[in-house]
Motif scaffolding. Structure first.
Motif, mmCIF file in Angstrom:
data_model
loop_
_atom_site.group_PDB
_atom_site.id
_atom_site.type_symbol
_atom_site.label_atom_id
_atom_site.label_comp_id
_atom_site.label_asym_id
_atom_site.label_seq_id
_atom_site.Cartn_x
_atom_site.Cartn_y
_atom_site.Cartn_z
ATOM 1 N N VAL A 118 9.857 5.652 4.920
ATOM 2 C CA VAL A 118 10.546 5.679 6.202
ATOM 3 C C VAL A 118 10.023 4.518 7.033
ATOM 4 O O VAL A 118 8.837 4.176 6.987
ATOM 5 C CB VAL A 118 10.300 7.016 6.927
ATOM 6 N N GLY A 119 10.927 3.934 7.777
ATOM 7 C CA GLY A 119 10.590 2.734 8.525
ATOM 8 C C GLY A 119 9.558 2.970 9.609
ATOM 9 O O GLY A 119 9.402 4.068 10.133
ATOM 10 N N GLN A 120 8.886 1.884 9.922
ATOM 11 C CA GLN A 120 7.802 1.927 10.889
ATOM 12 C C GLN A 120 8.339 1.666 12.285
ATOM 13 O O GLN A 120 9.292 0.906 12.466
ATOM 14 C CB GLN A 120 6.781 0.852 10.502
ATOM 15 N N TYR A 122 10.141 1.575 15.594
ATOM 16 C CA TYR A 122 11.382 1.982 16.224
ATOM 17 C C TYR A 122 12.574 1.894 15.276
ATOM 18 O O TYR A 122 13.692 2.150 15.692
ATOM 19 C CB TYR A 122 11.641 1.123 17.454
ATOM 20 N N LEU B 15 -1.203 2.138 4.143
ATOM 21 C CA LEU B 15 0.169 1.617 4.218
ATOM 22 C C LEU B 15 1.140 2.530 3.494
ATOM 23 O O LEU B 15 2.207 2.882 4.020
ATOM 24 C CB LEU B 15 0.196 0.217 3.614
ATOM 25 N N GLN B 18 1.440 5.801 5.291
ATOM 26 C CA GLN B 18 2.209 5.611 6.522
ATOM 27 C C GLN B 18 3.702 5.576 6.236
ATOM 28 O O GLN B 18 4.500 6.255 6.883
ATOM 29 C CB GLN B 18 1.784 4.302 7.182
ATOM 30 N N LEU B 19 4.077 4.806 5.235
ATOM 31 C CA LEU B 19 5.499 4.606 4.998
ATOM 32 C C LEU B 19 6.152 5.794 4.320
ATOM 33 O O LEU B 19 7.307 6.106 4.589
ATOM 34 C CB LEU B 19 5.709 3.350 4.154
ATOM 35 N N ASN B 23 5.688 8.438 8.423
ATOM 36 C CA ASN B 23 6.903 8.056 9.125
ATOM 37 C C ASN B 23 8.023 9.061 8.909
ATOM 38 O O ASN B 23 8.979 9.093 9.681
ATOM 39 C CB ASN B 23 7.362 6.676 8.648
ATOM 40 N N ALA B 31 7.910 10.242 17.982
ATOM 41 C CA ALA B 31 7.014 9.212 17.478
ATOM 42 C C ALA B 31 6.111 9.792 16.408
ATOM 43 O O ALA B 31 6.009 11.006 16.248
ATOM 44 C CB ALA B 31 6.159 8.633 18.600
ATOM 45 N N ASP B 34 0.417 5.951 14.204
ATOM 46 C CA ASP B 34 0.387 4.710 13.439
ATOM 47 C C ASP B 34 -0.971 4.612 12.754
ATOM 48 O O ASP B 34 -1.944 4.084 13.300
ATOM 49 C CB ASP B 34 0.613 3.520 14.363
ATOM 50 N N LEU B 63 3.046 -4.676 6.070
ATOM 51 C CA LEU B 63 3.955 -3.742 6.736
ATOM 52 C C LEU B 63 5.291 -4.409 7.056
ATOM 53 O O LEU B 63 6.335 -3.759 7.044
ATOM 54 C CB LEU B 63 3.290 -3.239 8.017
ATOM 55 N N PHE B 80 -1.123 -6.790 14.607
ATOM 56 C CA PHE B 80 -2.310 -6.237 13.963
ATOM 57 C C PHE B 80 -3.439 -7.255 13.933
ATOM 58 O O PHE B 80 -4.616 -6.892 14.006
ATOM 59 C CB PHE B 80 -1.974 -5.777 12.554
ATOM 60 N N LEU B 137 6.860 5.244 23.314
ATOM 61 C CA LEU B 137 5.554 4.613 23.422
ATOM 62 C C LEU B 137 4.441 5.561 23.850
ATOM 63 O O LEU B 137 3.384 5.586 23.215
ATOM 64 C CB LEU B 137 5.656 3.421 24.382
#
Lengths: 312, 517
Positions: A118-120, A122, B15, B18-19, B23, B31, B34, B63, B80, B137
């Motif tokens: 899944v995209g990071q 936004y 990574l 996360q992906l 996510n 949100a 991260d 990323l 980063f 945010l």
């Protein structure tokens, strides 16, 4: 702290490199160098993401009730032959079942794939584990058993990236189910004030919208990026904006984007538009059945049980 | 190396996680945490700004390129990279405190999230809207702060483990809070002496050429005067080295009357000395060009300015009074370039230059042989203008013609002082080597066992007047400054050279303390 001059120098070099990449990609997004870089990264990270999804699915994928496990496992074995060594959990099986039903109804020829990334930030993008090796090309429609998911934006040999319909930059041409009037919807992005609803705007000022109207995709040019007839959503509420020339509404998508699992990529569009055949059965209000019982002499027994047959 | 491997592996794992996992989560607020950003910032905090920014750039680029990414390439690399660098830079605020570490990390992570959102708005206005950012945010920063302590703890523990090795870290102490553990470490290491490599300071350097380069770039901080252990070699003060504990017996230099063929120290002075060859209209202090009176001959001394009187003592152990006379006697010693060097060699203490009156009609005029005799007669050499040369505390080889007063050329102020002195008899004294003393004869090759005696020039107290003594030129010493260029009289003029402009420079600077020139 230590070696500050070298640190500053390298920092400046790295920042300039990053800014240069940004500028290069921003100016010419279809550069072959960057596409190659993305391809390589896609093959590397796609495999890793696939493995990661498998591991995660191993821990979190079995949400099945125990009573159906044995029966489902048999079906899984049958489906495994179709999907060539794709092990599916129960939810995936259900998704695939629906997907195949939709594809059959719309006469789409699909490639089934699983969301592996899944995209990071936004972006509303996902990675699927099917790529150009499986016949997937860019600008193809992605759907699942509930409806339209998005469109393929980029393809690597093993993976492809799908821009979801909910992305702020996604625009889908739609057709109103009963009347066939045209409009387009745009994605809400991650903003919560829309509540996950998408904006519908009609082309014709004479269009009459009612909550509960269903939308399917209208045919794109050469069926790219959207094949016709894929269910998109249902009108949730109307928007009355002063001064608007055309009617606007908020559309709740059929697809639950929070639980994307098995999706299908339409690699061959249908020969003819399925029109509204793929739409799910409408939750129509139960018809008021008037049962008139006339007492006849000599009749055996009156027909009772006025339960209306609900579709589905 | 192990830390690099650790960073690479953790970044790769983060990574993928996360992906493929994080996510995909659907959390309130829209949100997700991260993980990669927090990890990069923590690695930067643990490893410093340099490694932090390298790791950040690499992670961000991955990323940017990893499949679901559709953003502009380089966006996360930029963010980063800055995050890793900033965390490393701010790690000084977070020494030995878990709370402060977390606070620093939170600051960096929040700033990076904001920067990422700003870049998104700037580069992809269709995908990232202000409304989205305003909603996502705070949630994103909040989730980052939630996972931050765990990531920070893991990274710090792993970093300490990799630093100290498995044997030095007990299994229990690995799970301790970092500050407590660090305190324990400090107590354990309190008894062990630690040697820290000192940083290089200005003034450090090598005598006689650095080991890695042909030219010594910096002058030694504490120059040890060295004499070459050779007798009679050109440019050396023979016979001095063998007895490191020479008594400080002065060597008297006597000024003889002006005679034909008399000279000065170096070729510049020589012109002004002999009056009968003095050219009209020329300033006596600037006599540098060849003239007819350049009839100096080496008077029996060794070539290259050795103190031949010393040498005749030979290995005899009584070098008590080595007489060096400035006169026309044969066999007298010549001072040559050793005089000039020694007279100007002391960096921190004012060295009194032989104040000779060089006016021709005055009887006491030093007659010195032009040094550099190996290079031929003085008249064949180009005119050496008096110069102010920067030299902090370095020793110079005699052969270098770019030396302080190489070739026996006195600089202008010294020359003036020489001229002003009336009946002053310079006395060459063999003094103990002092800090910053120069070399006699210019050789700096021998390693002295103790401080060898270095001849110094002194005016005789018998004939000098105190009022004149006060007007001795002095030598200043200080740090280099951009203004020091001005003290060169060629550039800044005589006025600036006198006015102590740039007096805190590394230049040898002659200060006028009173009187008229």
């Amino acid at each position: 702290m230590r070696d500050t001059r070298r640190t500053r120098f390298v920092l400046i070099v790295l920042l300039v490199a990053a800014l240069g990449l940004i500028a290069f990609d921003y100016r010419d997004g279809s550069s072959s160098v960057l596409r190659d870089m993305r391809n390589i990264a896609g093959s590397v990270f796609g495999g890793a993401e696939h493995a990661g999804t498998s591991v995660a699915g191993f821990f979190g994928g079995s949400r099945s009730s125990a009573s159906q496990v044995s029966e489902l496992q048999r079906q899984v074995v049958r489906l495994r032959a179709e999907l060539s060594a794709e092990q599916l959990s129960k939810s995936e099986y259900q998704q695939l079942h629906k997907l195949l039903a939709v594809a059959a109804a719309g006469r789409y020829r699909i490639v089934a794939a699983t969301v592996i990334g899944v995209g990071q930030g936004y972006q509303q993008t996902v990675t699927l584990d099917a790529g150009s090796r499986d016949g997937v090309r860019a600008d193809e429609t992605v759907l699942n058993g509930q409806g339209l998911v998005g469109q393929v934006t980029s393809v690597t040999p093993g993976t492809c990236t799908v821009l979801l319909m909910t992305d702020s930059s996604a625009v889908v041409g739609v057709e109103l189910a009963p009347s066939g009037q045209l409009g387009w919807i745009t994605g809400p992005g991650k903003a919560a004030d829309a509540g996950g609803l998408m904006h519908l705007q009609m082309l014709s000022s004479a269009a009459v919208l009612k909550p509960g109207n269903e939308l399917v995709t209208s045919a794109s040019v050469k069926d790219r990026p959207f094949v016709p007839g894929v269910p998109v959503g249902v009108i949730a509420k109307l928007v009355n904006r002063a001064g608007a020339l055309t009617a606007m509404a908020m559309v709740r998508p059929f697809v639950d984007f929070t639980a994307l699992g098995v999706v299908g990529i339409v690699i061959v569009p249908p020969a003819s538009s399925p029109r509204f055949a793929v739409l799910p059965p409408l939750p129509r209000p139960a018809p008021t059945v008037t049962v008139t019982v006339t007492a006849r002499p000599g009749a055996a027994h009156p027909s009772s049980s006025p339960s209306p047959g609900s579709r589905g | 190396m192990r830390k690099t491997m650790f960073a690479a592996v953790t970044v790769a794992i983060a990574l993928v996680v996360q992906l493929s996992v994080i996510n995909g989560l659907r959390l309130p607020g829209g949100a997700v945490p991260d993980l990669l950003l927090v990890l990069v910032a923590a690695l930067g905090l643990a490893d410093g700004p340099f490694r932090g920014m390298i790791i950040g750039f690499a992670a961000g680029l991955c990323l940017d390129l990893a499949p679901p990414a559709s953003q502009v390439i380089g966006q996360y690399a930029l963010v980063f990279c800055l995050a890793g660098w900033a965390a490393g830079r701010l790690s000084g605020l977070a020494v030995r405190s878990a709370v402060r570490s977390a606070a620093v990390l939170a600051l960096v992570v929040a700033a990076a999230e904001a920067l990422s959102a700003a870049l998104g708005i700037a580069l992809e206005p269709a995908q990232v809207t202000v409304a989205e950012v305003r909603q996502v945010l705070p949630a994103a920063v909040g989730y980052d702060l939630l996972i931050l302590p765990f990531i920070l703890y893991l990274v710090l523990a792993a970093s300490r483990l990799l630093d100290g090795g498995l044997d030095s870290v007990k299994a229990g102490s690995l799970l301790a809070v970092p500050d407590r553990k660090d305190k324990r470490r400090r107590q354990r290491q309190a008894h062990e002496p630690r040697l820290v490599r000192g940083a290089r300071r200005p003034g450090d350097g090598w005598v006689g050429g650095a080991p890695h380069g042909p030219v010594s770039r910096r002058a030694p901080a504490r120059p040890v005067p060295r004499l070459r252990p050779a007798d009679g070699v050109a440019g050396s003060a023979a016979g001095l080295v063998h007895r490191p504990r020479l008594p400080a017996a002065p060597v008297n230099l006597r000024l003889a009357g002006p005679r034909r063929g008399d000279g000065a120290i170096g070729n510049a002075v020589g012109m002004g000395l002999s009056g009968h060859v003095r050219q009209r209209g020329r300033h006596p202090g600037l006599l540098a060009g060849p003239g007819p009176g350049r009839g100096f001959r080496p008077h029996g001394g060794e070539l290259g300015g050795s103190a031949s009187g010393q040498r005749r003592l030979g290995p005899a152990p009584a070098p008590a009074r080595a007489q060096i006379r400035f006169g026309g006697h044969r066999g007298d010693a010549s001072v040559g370039r050793a005089l000039g060097q020694t007279g100007l060699g002391g960096p921190r203490r004012p060295v009194i230059v032989p104040a000779l009156h060089l006016r021709a009609r005055h009887p006491a005029t030093p007659k010195l042989r032009p040094s550099g005799g190996q290079r031929g007669r003085a008249s064949q050499r180009p005119a050496a203008a008096p110069r102010f040369r920067r030299k902090s505390a370095s020793l110079r080889l005699a052969g270098a013609s770019s030396g302080l007063v190489a070739g026996g050329v006195l600089d202008q102020a010294t020359f003036r002082a020489l001229r002003r002195r009336r009946a002053g008899t310079p006395r060459l004294r063999l003094g103990r080597a002092r800090r910053g003393s120069g070399v006699l004869g210019g050789s700096a090759l021998a390693a002295p066992s103790a401080r060898p005696a270095v001849p110094k020039f002194r005016t005789s107290t018998l004939k000098r007047r105190t009022s004149v003594l006060r007007k001795q030129p002095r030598f200043g010493y200080g740090r280099r400054s951009p203004l020091s260029v001005l003290t060169r009289s060629r550039i800044g003029g005589r006025w600036l050279a006198r006015k102590r402009v740039g007096s805190r420079s590394g230049l040898w600077m002659i200060r006028r303390t009173g009187g008229q020139w």
